[in-house]
Design a protein around this motif. Structure first.
Motif, PDB file in Angstrom:
ATOM      1  N   TRP A  60       1.209  -1.296  -0.346  1.00 41.53           N
ATOM      2  CA  TRP A  60      -0.229   0.161  -0.249  1.00 41.53           C
ATOM      3  C   TRP A  60       0.694   1.122  -0.175  1.00 41.53           C
ATOM      4  O   TRP A  60       0.559   2.299  -0.895  1.00 41.53           O
ATOM      5  N   VAL A  61       1.824   1.101   0.312  1.00 44.01           N
ATOM      6  CA  VAL A  61       2.329   2.541   0.836  1.00 44.01           C
ATOM      7  C   VAL A  61       2.889   2.489  -0.480  1.00 44.01           C
ATOM      8  O   VAL A  61       3.741   4.131  -0.798  1.00 44.01           O
ATOM      9  N   THR A  62       4.203   1.677  -0.785  1.00 44.38           N
ATOM     10  CA  THR A  62       4.671   1.955  -2.326  1.00 44.38           C
ATOM     11  C   THR A  62       3.527   2.248  -3.271  1.00 44.38           C
ATOM     12  O   THR A  62       4.071   3.333  -3.882  1.00 44.38           O
ATOM     13  N   LEU A  63       2.412   1.528  -3.304  1.00 47.17           N
ATOM     14  CA  LEU A  63       1.389   2.822  -4.774  1.00 47.17           C
ATOM     15  C   LEU A  63       0.827   3.640  -3.778  1.00 47.17           C
ATOM     16  O   LEU A  63       1.028   4.417  -5.022  1.00 47.17           O
ATOM     17  N   LYS A  64       0.432   4.160  -2.824  1.00 43.56           N
ATOM     18  CA  LYS A  64       0.723   5.210  -2.477  1.00 43.56           C
ATOM     19  C   LYS A  64       1.303   6.640  -2.535  1.00 43.56           C
ATOM     20  O   LYS A  64       1.440   7.997  -3.243  1.00 43.56           O
TER      21      LYS A  64
END
Length: 363
Positions: A158-162
């Protein structure tokens, strides 16, 4: 897991859990081993990922074939020389102890960052939690590690995408780290850095896999679990690099660059990631403590619930050296001295193929 034996999925989760520790989840080790090389860091990630998957499968396969219960038995399986076996036994035992210290140091740094208390508090809590989980037994330990690994993998994604993929900063384009740790033994070549990254991680995995060998269900489970675990670690590692690259490009580093990235995704994500970084440190501490406890238990007639707390007590003083410093020194040193274990394993596998023939397939 069936009949008390470990299948491929559990092995993949155990492999990932054993490596997603303080350095991995915090982004500190990827900062030092990959991100600092800019675009060349991608070559490093790819090289490391391929080697982790293949060698992880081989380690587990050999451990299964020899039904090992500790890293000493796995060493005996790959090396006939008693002196060399004893030497590497000492090295691997020291590696496990150092890894526990690094995880405790990371736990201390994280709790100090989040709550403003002494790092000793966080280090003590993490060591105590690891001892409790190891004392519960193998099946409970694997279940705890699997749950925490799934949660952490989801949040890293999630952090990677966000943050990482949504950043205006070019991915892995950093040419220098504004505040890189001064005490670092990481090579200044992306190739050597990636090989060292693989070496110290597989040195750690060697001990953990040696403790699991007897519990693995089949050859197919051993091979598929190692490969799948290596692939999962590579994908998550790439995500960490992307996210850390975005924060470093903005001039931010610190002890926990992934926590800074999570903070950019919002306060709720940052709070969750703070807990899961601690959980990631716990999973690696559990794996190291389990492996070392099994090794000690093979020499003394004392139960694991009593051995584990004693080991944590021995590891505690080193944790006071500081997290960033330990990642930059202890990890590379482990890779340098542990490379011989990997070479021995590969030689054993190649010579085994020549004796049996390459037509034999996993059942």
């Amino acid at each position: 897991m069936a009949g008390g034996k470990i299948g491929g999925l559990h092995l993949a989760g155990a492999f990932a859990a054993s490596m997603i520790g303080a350095g991995f989840a915090s982004g500190q080790e990827h900062l030092q081993f990959f991100v600092k090389f800019g675009h060349q860091g991608w070559w490093g990630i790819g090289t490391a990922g391929l080697l982790l998957a293949v060698c992880g499968g081989l380690f587990l396969l050999i451990a299964h074939e020899h039904r090992t219960v500790s890293h000493r038995e796995l060493l005996k399986a790959v090396c006939a020389d008693g002196t060399v076996t004893t030497l590497f036994d000492i090295v691997l035992s020291a590696t496990m102890l150092t890894s526990i210290s690094v995880m405790m140091a990371g736990g201390g740094a994280l709790v100090a960052h989040a709550f403003g208390v002494s790092p000793l508090v966080g280090a003590t809590l993490l060591g105590a939690a690891a001892a409790i989980v190891v004392g519960l037994g193998l099946e409970h330990m694997l279940n705890v590690n699997s749950i925490l690994t799934i949660a952490l993998a989801s949040l890293i994604s999630w952090v990677t995408l966000k943050v990482g993929l949504g950043s205006a900063e070019p991915i892995l384009s950093v040419t220098g780290i504004p505040s890189a740790p001064r005490a670092s033994w990481v090579p200044e070549s992306w190739l050597y850095a990636s090989l060292l990254y693989v070496s110290y991680n597989l040195t750690f995995a060697f001990s953990f896999f040696g403790a699991l060998g007897k519990e693995i269900r089949t050859r197919t489970d051993a091979w598929s679990g190692g490969v799948a675990g290596g692939v999962l670690l590579t994908l998550l590692g790439a995500g960490v690099c992307v996210s850390v690259s975005a924060t470093v490009g903005l001039g931010q580093v610190g002890e926990m660059p992934m926590l800074l990235a999570a903070g950019a995704a919002g306060p709720i994500v940052a709070a969750l990631y703070t807990f899961l970084i601690w959980a990631a440190m716990l999973t690696t501490a559990i794996a190291a403590l389990f492996a070392l406890t099994r090794r000690v238990a093979s020499r003394v007639r004392v139960g694991s619930p009593y051995i584990a707390p004693l080991i944590v007590g021995v590891a505690a003083p080193l944790s006071g050296a500081g997290f960033g410093k330990l990642v930059g020194t202890a990890y590379p040193l482990t890779g340098y001295v542990g490379a011989g274990c990997i070479v021995l394993t590969l030689v054993h596998w190649v010579t085994g193929l020549s004796r049996r023939g390459v037509t034999r397939r996993p059942r």
